[in-house]
Design an enzyme around this catalytic site. Sequence first.
Site, PDB file in Angstrom:
ATOM      1  N   LYS A  43       0.855  -1.195   0.000  1.00  0.00           N
ATOM      2  CA  LYS A  43       0.000   0.000   0.000  1.00  0.00           C
ATOM      3  C   LYS A  43       0.885   1.237   0.000  1.00  0.00           C
ATOM      4  CE  LYS A  43      -4.430  -0.083   2.260  1.00  0.00           C
ATOM      5  NZ  LYS A  43      -5.061  -0.036   3.579  1.00  0.00           N
TER       6      LYS A  43
HETATM    7  C1  E4P Z   1      -8.345   0.669   3.457  1.00  0.00           C
HETATM    8  O1  E4P Z   1      -7.531  -0.017   2.902  1.00  0.00           O
HETATM    9  C2  E4P Z   1      -8.185   1.311   4.768  1.00  0.00           C
HETATM   10  O2  E4P Z   1      -7.462   0.460   5.607  1.00  0.00           O
HETATM   11  C3  E4P Z   1      -9.478   1.560   5.466  1.00  0.00           C
HETATM   12  O3  E4P Z   1     -10.568   1.159   4.689  1.00  0.00           O
HETATM   13  C4  E4P Z   1      -9.605   2.902   6.104  1.00  0.00           C
HETATM   14  O4  E4P Z   1     -10.871   2.994   6.708  1.00  0.00           O
HETATM   15  P1  E4P Z   1     -11.248   4.096   7.820  1.00  0.00           P
HETATM   16  O5  E4P Z   1     -11.556   5.366   7.109  1.00  0.00           O
HETATM   17  O6  E4P Z   1     -12.445   3.508   8.489  1.00  0.00           O
HETATM   18  O7  E4P Z   1     -10.051   4.206   8.723  1.00  0.00           O
END
Ligand code: E4P
Length: 214
Positions: free
Chosen positions: A83
Amino acid sequence: MRIFLDSANVDEIREINQLGFLAGVTTNPTLVAREGRDFKTVVHEICELVDGPISAEVISLETEGMVSEARELADIHSNVVIKIPLSENGLRAISILAAEDIKTNATLVFSAAQALLAARSGAAFVSPFIGRVDDTGNDGLQVLEDIVIIFDQYLLDTEIIAASIRHPMHVVEAARMGCHIATVPYKVVKQMIRHPLTDAGITRFLEDWRKAGK
Ligand code: E4P
């Protein structure tokens, strides 16, 4: 649409994986920090549990640091996807890693413009954060739909992961518009499974069964 779990908790991942539908896992630094465990150990354990793309995020802000972290994470298991936050340095890193056949997931994507650039730089996945867009008073699902339309229009190979999912209807709407994947938190998976009429139906069937002396 495939379902990933958005979690770094190995117990949650093991439990949901046993339900049979899980196709991958996404983590992020907040989720990993919450576990208070060694990052690479957690990633390794998740890869042993789930046979699908497992996203692990870099924390460097410079391209060189992102790329070197990515290479180390990619060595953990062939299913690890790196990521990379959407930024100029991030796009450079995505492009370098694509040339090395290391899969990336462009994260912290909040617009169709960002998603298009990430795809063209070679990201295997893009993650629009629909819940966080909603939090700003804008329409996260509209951003997601724009990305789905644009990627379809140009037959882009990059897969779209609906991220920052807050409730079951985010998942349903993402599926309706043809999004490839939704990464769903544990709590929302549970909300997707349960329905009060299913619970009431089970209770009623059992009562009727007992009343009939079965
Ligand atoms: C995605 O890959 C992220 O880890 C995640 O969906 C972030 O979500 P949040 O906005 O609930 O922290």
